[in-house]
Design a protein around this motif. Structure first.
Motif, PDB file in Angstrom:
ATOM      1  N   GLY A 250       0.843  -1.194   0.000  1.00 17.51           N
ATOM      2  CA  GLY A 250       0.000   0.000   0.000  1.00 17.51           C
ATOM      3  C   GLY A 250       0.873   1.237   0.000  1.00 17.51           C
ATOM      4  O   GLY A 250       1.962   1.252   0.548  1.00 17.51           O
ATOM      5  N   SER A 251       0.392   2.257  -0.647  1.00 18.50           N
ATOM      6  CA  SER A 251       1.168   3.483  -0.775  1.00 18.50           C
ATOM      7  C   SER A 251       0.424   4.627  -0.119  1.00 18.50           C
ATOM      8  O   SER A 251      -0.792   4.740  -0.226  1.00 18.50           O
ATOM      9  CB  SER A 251       1.383   3.782  -2.262  1.00 18.50           C
ATOM     10  OG  SER A 251       2.067   4.996  -2.417  1.00 18.50           O
ATOM     11  N   GLY A 252       1.155   5.488   0.566  1.00 18.76           N
ATOM     12  CA  GLY A 252       0.529   6.669   1.155  1.00 18.76           C
ATOM     13  C   GLY A 252       0.328   7.742   0.115  1.00 18.76           C
ATOM     14  O   GLY A 252       0.523   7.530  -1.067  1.00 18.76           O
TER      15      GLY A 252
ATOM     16  N   GLY B 145      -5.003   9.944  -3.256  1.00 16.19           N
ATOM     17  CA  GLY B 145      -5.710   8.821  -3.843  1.00 16.19           C
ATOM     18  C   GLY B 145      -6.958   8.439  -3.077  1.00 16.19           C
ATOM     19  O   GLY B 145      -7.762   7.667  -3.550  1.00 16.19           O
ATOM     20  N   GLY B 146      -7.112   8.970  -1.873  1.00 18.28           N
ATOM     21  CA  GLY B 146      -8.326   8.713  -1.108  1.00 18.28           C
ATOM     22  C   GLY B 146      -8.504   7.239  -0.806  1.00 18.28           C
ATOM     23  O   GLY B 146      -7.567   6.544  -0.443  1.00 18.28           O
ATOM     24  N   GLN B 147      -9.740   6.764  -0.966  1.00 16.36           N
ATOM     25  CA  GLN B 147     -10.041   5.367  -0.648  1.00 16.36           C
ATOM     26  C   GLN B 147      -9.277   4.402  -1.549  1.00 16.36           C
ATOM     27  O   GLN B 147      -8.925   3.309  -1.139  1.00 16.36           O
ATOM     28  CB  GLN B 147     -11.542   5.124  -0.776  1.00 16.36           C
ATOM     29  CG  GLN B 147     -12.333   5.855   0.281  1.00 16.36           C
ATOM     30  CD  GLN B 147     -13.822   5.742   0.049  1.00 16.36           C
ATOM     31  OE1 GLN B 147     -14.262   5.462  -1.050  1.00 16.36           O
ATOM     32  NE2 GLN B 147     -14.595   5.978   1.096  1.00 16.36           N
ATOM     33  N   HIS B 148      -8.995   4.831  -2.770  1.00  9.18           N
ATOM     34  CA  HIS B 148      -8.248   3.977  -3.703  1.00  9.18           C
ATOM     35  C   HIS B 148      -6.878   3.631  -3.108  1.00  9.18           C
ATOM     36  O   HIS B 148      -6.449   2.482  -3.140  1.00  9.18           O
ATOM     37  CB  HIS B 148      -8.082   4.687  -5.047  1.00  9.18           C
ATOM     38  CG  HIS B 148      -7.128   4.003  -5.975  1.00  9.18           C
ATOM     39  ND1 HIS B 148      -7.442   2.850  -6.631  1.00  9.18           N
ATOM     40  CD2 HIS B 148      -5.856   4.306  -6.329  1.00  9.18           C
ATOM     41  CE1 HIS B 148      -6.411   2.469  -7.363  1.00  9.18           C
ATOM     42  NE2 HIS B 148      -5.430   3.345  -7.195  1.00  9.18           N
ATOM     43  N   ALA B 149      -6.194   4.645  -2.542  1.00 12.42           N
ATOM     44  CA  ALA B 149      -4.854   4.429  -1.989  1.00 12.42           C
ATOM     45  C   ALA B 149      -4.899   3.526  -0.757  1.00 12.42           C
ATOM     46  O   ALA B 149      -3.940   2.819  -0.470  1.00 12.42           O
ATOM     47  CB  ALA B 149      -4.204   5.759  -1.636  1.00 12.42           C
ATOM     48  N   ASN B 150      -6.003   3.555  -0.045  1.00  6.44           N
ATOM     49  CA  ASN B 150      -6.113   2.753   1.166  1.00  6.44           C
ATOM     50  C   ASN B 150      -6.378   1.276   0.873  1.00  6.44           C
ATOM     51  O   ASN B 150      -6.157   0.432   1.721  1.00  6.44           O
ATOM     52  CB  ASN B 150      -7.240   3.287   2.057  1.00  6.44           C
ATOM     53  CG  ASN B 150      -6.961   4.696   2.522  1.00  6.44           C
ATOM     54  OD1 ASN B 150      -5.809   5.104   2.606  1.00  6.44           O
ATOM     55  ND2 ASN B 150      -8.015   5.438   2.799  1.00  6.44           N
ATOM     56  N   THR B 151      -6.870   0.965  -0.321  1.00  5.52           N
ATOM     57  CA  THR B 151      -7.259  -0.415  -0.619  1.00  5.52           C
ATOM     58  C   THR B 151      -6.393  -1.081  -1.677  1.00  5.52           C
ATOM     59  O   THR B 151      -6.538  -2.279  -1.908  1.00  5.52           O
ATOM     60  CB  THR B 151      -8.724  -0.464  -1.105  1.00  5.52           C
ATOM     61  OG1 THR B 151      -8.841   0.341  -2.290  1.00  5.52           O
ATOM     62  CG2 THR B 151      -9.673   0.055  -0.047  1.00  5.52           C
ATOM     63  N   SER B 152      -5.514  -0.341  -2.325  1.00  2.00           N
ATOM     64  CA  SER B 152      -4.730  -0.898  -3.430  1.00  2.00           C
ATOM     65  C   SER B 152      -3.253  -0.967  -3.097  1.00  2.00           C
ATOM     66  O   SER B 152      -2.716  -0.078  -2.445  1.00  2.00           O
ATOM     67  CB  SER B 152      -4.895  -0.031  -4.684  1.00  2.00           C
ATOM     68  OG  SER B 152      -6.265   0.102  -4.990  1.00  2.00           O
TER      69      SER B 152
END
Length: 142
Positions: A23-25, A28-35
């Motif tokens: 996971g990347s900080g 990206g919002g929710q996308h960044a939290n789940t991908s």
């Protein structure tokens, strides 16, 4: 996506490259939290058969501060929202790092003697500086 890595005429096959994704900080919002978009690329220089032994030695010597104890070079890409772009970024960084390790050392400088004129200028400058400092310690108008 290109297969492997080409650096200064050396082709490193994709099978020698080890990819890991996390996971990347950042944006990206929710996308960044789940991908798992951050890409980490590892290359074990010691076991890579595509690199000639003399080049391996040069890489190991010049990039030792960037390697793990096992002889792995690691680069990451996590600036972008897409895993594909982060993979490209990590691949580009690995190529730059290997290029730095592979390129031959610069030519050694041939020592030269200072010219007579440069010696004279240096001594004259020292004399002028010394005189300036000696003048400071003189009588203050008393």
């Amino acid at each position: 996506m290109p297969d492997g890595l080409d650096v200064r005429g050396i082709s490193i096959p994709e099978s020698d490259l080890d990819w890991r994704f996390t996971g990347s900080g950042g944006p990206g919002g929710q996308h960044a939290n789940t991908s798992n978009t951050a890409a980490e690329l590892r290359l074990n220089v010691r076991t890579c058969d595509a690199i000639p032994d003399r080049i391996k030695e040069r890489i190991l010597r010049r990039l030792s501060h960037r390697m793990t104890n096992a002889g792995e070079l690691i680069t990451t890409g996590s600036e972008h929202r897409s895993q594909t772009r982060n993979r490209e970024e990590a691949r580009k960084r690995m190529a730059e790092l290997l290029d730095e390790g592979i390129k031959p050392p610069p030519k050694r400088r041939k020592p030269t003697r200072p010219s007579r004129a440069s010696k004279r200028r240096r001594v004259e400058n020292k004399r002028r500086r010394g005189q300036l400092k000696a003048d400071r310690g003189r009588d203050w108008g008393a």
